[in-house]
Design an enzyme around this catalytic site. Sequence first.
Site, PDB file in Angstrom:
ATOM      1  N   ASN A 118      49.298  45.775  39.862  1.00 13.49           N
ATOM      2  CA  ASN A 118      50.689  45.341  39.963  1.00 13.49           C
ATOM      3  C   ASN A 118      50.816  44.054  40.773  1.00 13.49           C
ATOM      4  O   ASN A 118      49.976  43.755  41.625  1.00 13.49           O
ATOM      5  CB  ASN A 118      51.539  46.444  40.601  1.00 13.49           C
ATOM      6  CG  ASN A 118      51.501  47.725  39.786  1.00 13.49           C
ATOM      7  OD1 ASN A 118      51.213  47.710  38.590  1.00 13.49           O
ATOM      8  ND2 ASN A 118      51.781  48.842  40.431  1.00 13.49           N
ATOM      9  N   VAL A 119      51.900  43.342  40.525  1.00 16.52           N
ATOM     10  CA  VAL A 119      52.142  42.067  41.217  1.00 16.52           C
ATOM     11  C   VAL A 119      53.391  42.156  42.091  1.00 16.52           C
ATOM     12  O   VAL A 119      53.908  41.138  42.536  1.00 16.52           O
ATOM     13  CB  VAL A 119      52.283  40.916  40.190  1.00 16.52           C
ATOM     14  CG1 VAL A 119      50.992  40.713  39.435  1.00 16.52           C
ATOM     15  CG2 VAL A 119      53.437  41.162  39.204  1.00 16.52           C
ATOM     16  N   HIS A 135      45.663  41.357  39.905  1.00 17.38           N
ATOM     17  CA  HIS A 135      46.337  40.369  39.058  1.00 17.38           C
ATOM     18  C   HIS A 135      47.205  39.403  39.851  1.00 17.38           C
ATOM     19  O   HIS A 135      48.057  38.723  39.275  1.00 17.38           O
ATOM     20  CB  HIS A 135      47.182  41.083  38.002  1.00 17.38           C
ATOM     21  CG  HIS A 135      46.363  41.891  37.041  1.00 17.38           C
ATOM     22  ND1 HIS A 135      46.851  42.992  36.367  1.00 17.38           N
ATOM     23  CD2 HIS A 135      45.066  41.756  36.646  1.00 17.38           C
ATOM     24  CE1 HIS A 135      45.896  43.502  35.595  1.00 17.38           C
ATOM     25  NE2 HIS A 135      44.813  42.774  35.756  1.00 17.38           N
ATOM     26  N   CYS A 194      55.401  20.589  41.549  1.00 18.26           N
ATOM     27  CA  CYS A 194      54.750  20.817  42.832  1.00 18.26           C
ATOM     28  C   CYS A 194      55.264  19.808  43.853  1.00 18.26           C
ATOM     29  O   CYS A 194      55.338  18.602  43.569  1.00 18.26           O
ATOM     30  CB  CYS A 194      53.232  20.687  42.664  1.00 18.26           C
ATOM     31  SG  CYS A 194      52.292  20.731  44.215  1.00 18.26           S
ATOM     32  N   CYS A 197      52.002  17.313  44.787  1.00 16.69           N
ATOM     33  CA  CYS A 197      51.437  16.314  43.880  1.00 16.69           C
ATOM     34  C   CYS A 197      52.259  16.081  42.624  1.00 16.69           C
ATOM     35  O   CYS A 197      51.896  15.222  41.811  1.00 16.69           O
ATOM     36  CB  CYS A 197      50.011  16.713  43.501  1.00 16.69           C
ATOM     37  SG  CYS A 197      49.944  18.106  42.322  1.00 16.69           S
ATOM     38  N   SER A 236      47.745  52.912  32.041  1.00 17.97           N
ATOM     39  CA  SER A 236      47.241  53.325  30.734  1.00 17.97           C
ATOM     40  C   SER A 236      45.817  52.860  30.518  1.00 17.97           C
ATOM     41  O   SER A 236      45.161  53.297  29.572  1.00 17.97           O
ATOM     42  CB  SER A 236      48.131  52.743  29.628  1.00 17.97           C
ATOM     43  OG  SER A 236      47.996  51.326  29.591  1.00 17.97           O
ATOM     44  N   LEU A 278      54.457  60.271  39.258  1.00 18.00           N
ATOM     45  CA  LEU A 278      53.615  59.907  40.404  1.00 18.00           C
ATOM     46  C   LEU A 278      54.197  60.369  41.729  1.00 18.00           C
ATOM     47  O   LEU A 278      53.487  60.921  42.574  1.00 18.00           O
ATOM     48  CB  LEU A 278      53.403  58.390  40.432  1.00 18.00           C
ATOM     49  CG  LEU A 278      52.168  57.815  39.747  1.00 18.00           C
ATOM     50  CD1 LEU A 278      50.898  58.305  40.408  1.00 18.00           C
ATOM     51  CD2 LEU A 278      52.138  58.164  38.274  1.00 18.00           C
TER      52      LEU A 278
END
Length: 301
Positions: A118-119, A135, A194, A197, A236, A278
């Site tokens: 998960n992120v 990830h 950015c 740069c 999964s 869960l």
Amino acid sequence: MRMRPTLSWTPAEDLPPGTTDLEPVADALGTGGVLVLSGAGISTESGIPDYRGEGGSLSRHTPMTYQDFVAGAQARRRYWARSHLGWRTFGRALPNAGHRAVAAFGRHGLLSGVITQNVDGLHQAAGSEDVVELHGALDRVVCLSCGARSPRRELARRLEEANPGFEPVAAGINPDGDADLTDDQVAGFRVVPCAVCGGILKPDVVFFGETVPPQRVEHCRELVRAASSLLVLGSSLTVMSGLRFVRQAAQAGKPVLIVNRDPTRGDRHALTRVALPLGTALTAVADRLGIAVDREGAPRP
């Protein structure tokens, strides 16, 4: 034609049915040295949908691929408009009972580590330490030109300044923080470069079609080698980035236990698959082990 990443999986064989017996999970945790591998399913009770479960986002949403993101400015405009809106909701999500149980197991010395696909940062928000974000994480941004990294909140401020009044209504939020918006809703969105740069900014996450950094994979393999068992929570295991660790553990003779309501691509390697929510399952395991789980999530930073 560009190959699309694997997004779904259909069992090619009869898999063992799921069970509601939590004893093997409790036994493994009671022994200690358990490595946790978590997926999107552990965050659904925090209001973040998963990809493939019942009502999963893949039924209505195709995630952005790395190849599409780098190929054109229009794809990046669409991504950042949707992600900017989704971040407001995503960033307010709180850890649920599943996250808090994992943190409690860690505090009691029962875990050898936590790897998450998960992120969302919810394991850390619940109190888990030394979490390997397989990830990446949505709260960081990286420049594809100079490699500079910066906090997501800084980019959110810049995007708000560049897009005053951007308040579309989204049809839904996805596990990657992407909000469902139409092309018309994102047409006028301005992307910022950015600040160092002027290069292209990307969330510091591994997109579909992108590879996990090799040094991160090797670190996870070392954690599998050091663990007594592997506990998969809410995944999964459709994509190889997580499945390879299940295969590694099984080949080494280490017990693999899965808690996931639906069948997984790793079931044939597992000692058991518990088909329970869960939060319910992990809280019940904690009760069996005499471990107190925080009942309420603390506000996120």
